[in-house]
Design a protein around this motif. Structure first.
Motif, PDB file in Angstrom:
ATOM      1  N   GLU A 144       0.805  -1.253  -0.183  1.00 45.57           N
ATOM      2  CA  GLU A 144       0.118  -0.054  -0.141  1.00 45.57           C
ATOM      3  C   GLU A 144       0.785   1.292  -0.134  1.00 45.57           C
ATOM      4  OE1 GLU A 144      -3.405   2.135   2.780  1.00 45.57           O
ATOM      5  OE2 GLU A 144      -2.458   0.370   3.404  1.00 45.57           O
ATOM      6  N   VAL A 145       0.444   2.098  -0.734  1.00 46.35           N
ATOM      7  CA  VAL A 145       1.344   3.779  -0.757  1.00 46.35           C
ATOM      8  C   VAL A 145       0.240   4.681  -0.423  1.00 46.35           C
ATOM      9  CG1 VAL A 145       2.421   5.123  -2.444  1.00 46.35           C
ATOM     10  CG2 VAL A 145       2.738   2.604  -3.008  1.00 46.35           C
ATOM     11  N   LYS A 146       0.723   5.111   0.684  1.00 47.27           N
ATOM     12  CA  LYS A 146       0.271   6.291   1.166  1.00 47.27           C
ATOM     13  C   LYS A 146       0.857   7.673   1.123  1.00 47.27           C
ATOM     14  CE  LYS A 146      -1.581   3.621   5.071  1.00 47.27           C
ATOM     15  NZ  LYS A 146      -1.503   3.627   6.588  1.00 47.27           N
ATOM     16  N   ALA A 147       0.133   8.643   0.339  1.00 45.14           N
ATOM     17  CA  ALA A 147       0.669   9.885   0.083  1.00 45.14           C
ATOM     18  C   ALA A 147       0.446  10.646   1.410  1.00 45.14           C
ATOM     19  CB  ALA A 147      -0.255  10.358  -1.118  1.00 45.14           C
ATOM     20  N   ASN A 148       1.363  11.331   1.798  1.00 38.95           N
ATOM     21  CA  ASN A 148       1.523  12.321   3.073  1.00 38.95           C
ATOM     22  C   ASN A 148       2.083  13.666   2.549  1.00 38.95           C
ATOM     23  OD1 ASN A 148       1.701  13.406   5.441  1.00 38.95           O
ATOM     24  ND2 ASN A 148       2.597  11.655   6.451  1.00 38.95           N
ATOM     25  N   ALA A 149       1.349  14.805   2.527  1.00 40.76           N
ATOM     26  CA  ALA A 149       1.780  15.944   2.229  1.00 40.76           C
ATOM     27  C   ALA A 149       2.734  16.716   3.094  1.00 40.76           C
ATOM     28  CB  ALA A 149       0.621  16.959   2.010  1.00 40.76           C
ATOM     29  N   SER A 150       2.668  16.179   4.373  1.00 39.59           N
ATOM     30  CA  SER A 150       3.701  16.532   5.416  1.00 39.59           C
ATOM     31  C   SER A 150       5.077  16.255   5.234  1.00 39.59           C
ATOM     32  CB  SER A 150       3.184  16.329   6.979  1.00 39.59           C
ATOM     33  OG  SER A 150       3.273  14.982   7.090  1.00 39.59           O
ATOM     34  N   LEU A 151       5.215  15.115   4.432  1.00 39.54           N
ATOM     35  CA  LEU A 151       6.780  14.598   4.217  1.00 39.54           C
ATOM     36  C   LEU A 151       7.565  15.528   3.396  1.00 39.54           C
ATOM     37  CD1 LEU A 151       6.151  10.841   3.671  1.00 39.54           C
ATOM     38  CD2 LEU A 151       6.836  12.052   5.960  1.00 39.54           C
ATOM     39  N   ALA A 152       8.931  15.412   3.783  1.00 39.18           N
ATOM     40  CA  ALA A 152       9.869  16.029   3.035  1.00 39.18           C
ATOM     41  C   ALA A 152       9.766  15.414   1.539  1.00 39.18           C
ATOM     42  CB  ALA A 152      11.310  16.183   3.540  1.00 39.18           C
ATOM     43  N   TRP A 153      10.097  16.646   0.502  1.00 37.46           N
ATOM     44  CA  TRP A 153       9.983  15.842  -0.971  1.00 37.46           C
ATOM     45  C   TRP A 153      10.756  14.764  -0.959  1.00 37.46           C
ATOM     46  CZ3 TRP A 153       6.953  16.370  -4.920  1.00 37.46           C
ATOM     47  CH2 TRP A 153       7.706  16.129  -6.015  1.00 37.46           C
ATOM     48  N   GLU A 154      11.825  14.274  -0.608  1.00 34.95           N
ATOM     49  CA  GLU A 154      12.748  13.187  -1.035  1.00 34.95           C
ATOM     50  C   GLU A 154      12.322  12.137   0.256  1.00 34.95           C
ATOM     51  OE1 GLU A 154      16.818  13.708  -2.168  1.00 34.95           O
ATOM     52  OE2 GLU A 154      16.533  15.559  -2.562  1.00 34.95           O
ATOM     53  N   GLN A 155      11.635  12.692   1.117  1.00 44.21           N
ATOM     54  CA  GLN A 155      11.480  11.427   2.085  1.00 44.21           C
ATOM     55  C   GLN A 155      10.181  10.362   1.833  1.00 44.21           C
ATOM     56  OE1 GLN A 155      10.235  13.020   5.798  1.00 44.21           O
ATOM     57  NE2 GLN A 155       9.977  11.229   7.003  1.00 44.21           N
ATOM     58  N   ILE A 156      11.135   9.010   1.853  1.00 45.44           N
ATOM     59  CA  ILE A 156      10.397   7.898   1.561  1.00 45.44           C
ATOM     60  C   ILE A 156      10.419   6.907   2.382  1.00 45.44           C
ATOM     61  CG2 ILE A 156      10.095   5.991  -0.212  1.00 45.44           C
ATOM     62  CD1 ILE A 156      11.336   7.667  -2.424  1.00 45.44           C
ATOM     63  N   GLU A 157       9.185   6.358   3.134  1.00 45.35           N
ATOM     64  CA  GLU A 157       9.141   5.329   3.986  1.00 45.35           C
ATOM     65  C   GLU A 157       8.598   3.923   3.834  1.00 45.35           C
ATOM     66  OE1 GLU A 157       7.514   7.442   7.359  1.00 45.35           O
ATOM     67  OE2 GLU A 157       9.099   8.970   7.824  1.00 45.35           O
ATOM     68  N   VAL A 158       9.170   2.941   3.905  1.00 44.24           N
ATOM     69  CA  VAL A 158       8.686   1.865   3.422  1.00 44.24           C
ATOM     70  C   VAL A 158       9.076   0.695   4.801  1.00 44.24           C
ATOM     71  CG1 VAL A 158       9.012  -0.139   2.165  1.00 44.24           C
ATOM     72  CG2 VAL A 158       9.248   2.264   1.109  1.00 44.24           C
ATOM     73  N   HIS A 159       7.967   0.123   5.203  1.00 43.87           N
ATOM     74  CA  HIS A 159       8.398  -1.064   6.075  1.00 43.87           C
ATOM     75  C   HIS A 159       7.191  -2.234   6.023  1.00 43.87           C
ATOM     76  CE1 HIS A 159       4.867   1.460   7.755  1.00 43.87           C
ATOM     77  NE2 HIS A 159       4.678   0.562   8.421  1.00 43.87           N
ATOM     78  N   ALA A 160       7.591  -3.402   6.461  1.00 45.19           N
ATOM     79  CA  ALA A 160       6.635  -4.412   6.398  1.00 45.19           C
ATOM     80  C   ALA A 160       5.829  -4.704   7.835  1.00 45.19           C
ATOM     81  CB  ALA A 160       7.398  -5.715   6.299  1.00 45.19           C
ATOM     82  N   ARG A 161       4.676  -5.067   7.601  1.00 41.27           N
ATOM     83  CA  ARG A 161       3.847  -5.377   8.738  1.00 41.27           C
ATOM     84  C   ARG A 161       3.001  -6.775   8.833  1.00 41.27           C
ATOM     85  NH1 ARG A 161      -0.917  -0.966   7.713  1.00 41.27           N
ATOM     86  NH2 ARG A 161      -1.997  -2.000   6.082  1.00 41.27           N
TER      87      ARG A 161
END
Length: 346
Positions: free
Chosen positions: A329-346
């Motif tokens: 799932e890819v979630k869009a978050n406008a509060s993140l910095a432009w180059e910030q990408i967070e990926v994790h497994a759950r």
């Protein structure tokens, strides 16, 4: 003797290939799924002359499907508007500039792609020689490192000091800074830094895909012109034919021209902006998800990024779903910095 090797990283919607010179990135080629094959270096086409500019000895070409290019002509061989010509793409388009073509001869028919451009592997073997490319995880790491260096402005010199490479619309400026380079004699330290700067700059300019007019602002005064010219010729020899180098001026600058061929890598990665474009970051997002999927087989993956990055990644995400299943799932978050990408497994 210098040694060149090459690698290919096959991504989803994007393939990156490169050449290493003694283990350091020297070339980076990027092909994306939405690239126009009619504008690729070496493609052969049947074109239609859309407009002729006699004063510039130049004709504007319709290559079909919205693609355009220019071709130069001799005064006694002016093409006619509406005429069909066979041409080959000589330089790819760049920001504010159309592709340029080489005239092969007259043709018959409507604009069409006659022969596809050489493959990325063909280009790499032309640059590095025959052999098999490095692939897999190592190639991905090498491509990531080459991409990161291509986006840098300041580059270190062996032994100390730096160069700053900054392209403008008119030229590419390179400033040589001795920095904290150590040595007992200032003149010798400066000379060594200038010689090192020519070698490093030549490699990095090839990596960035920059050409045209290049101006070096060398460090210090009272330069050894003969030594600098010899070093410049050796450093830029791989860019021949077409390199032209001028003598050092009384202002301590060296001017040279380097042929333009492919679209600048920095332009592909940034699309004219200051930092990585949404398209570039979208490709990074997909690579991160793919790596996490391999590390956590069967796990549910969640990625968070800026909205524009998520949107740009959609075509490649569809390909990823076909490969690993719809377990991310890819979630869009406008509060993140432009180059910030967070990926994790759950």
């Amino acid at each position: 003797m210098s040694r060149r090797t090459f690698f290919i990283d096959e991504g989803l919607g994007e393939t990156r290939g490169g050449v290493l010179l003694d283990g350091r990135p020297e070339r980076l080629l990027i092909q994306r799924a939405d690239d126009n094959p009619r504008l690729a270096l070496g493609a052969r086409l049947r074109a239609r002359v859309a407009h002729v500019e006699p004063a510039l000895s130049m004709a504007f070409l319709d290559l079909g499907e919205g693609a355009e290019a220019t071709v130069s002509f001799k005064p006694d061989a002016r093409p006619r508007q509406g005429e069909a010509l066979e041409v080959e793409i000589r330089t790819e388009p760049r920001l504010g500039k159309l592709a340029t073509a080489r005239l092969i001869g007259p043709a018959q028919g409507t604009p069409a792609l006659l022969e596809s451009a050489p493959t990325l592997l063909d280009h790499l073997r032309h640059m590095a020689g025959e052999g098999d490319p490095v692939t897999g995880r190592i190639a991905r790491q090498l491509a990531d490192e080459a991409e990161a260096e291509a986006l840098e402005v300041i580059h270190p010199l062996p032994g100390g000091g730096t160069i700053a490479i900054e392209p403008t619309r008119a030229l590419t400026a390179i400033d040589v800074d001795v920095g904290e380079r150590k040595g007992n004699e200032a003149k010798r330290v400066t000379r060594q830094a200038n010689l090192a700067a020519l070698a490093v700059a030549a490699r990095v300019l090839r990596l960035k895909g920059l050409g045209g007019l290049v101006v070096f602002d060398m460090a210090g005064r009272g330069h050894d012109g003969a030594a600098l010219m010899a070093a410049a010729r050796a450093a830029f020899n791989p860019d021949n034919p077409g390199v032209s180098i001028g003598p050092i001026s009384r202002f301590g600058t060296i001017e040279l021209t380097v042929p333009r061929r492919g679209r600048p890598v920095t332009e592909i990665l940034t699309e004219g902006a200051g930092g990585p474009s949404a398209r570039t970051l979208g490709a990074r997002l997909v690579r991160r998800l793919e790596a996490e999927a391999m590390a956590a087989p069967g796990g549910r993956l969640v990625a968070t990024c800026a909205p524009a990055v998520a949107e740009a990644a959609k075509p490649a995400l569809s390909l990823l779903a076909a490969r690993i299943g719809a377990r991310f799932e890819v979630k869009a978050n406008a509060s993140l910095a432009w180059e910030q990408i967070e990926v994790h497994a759950r």
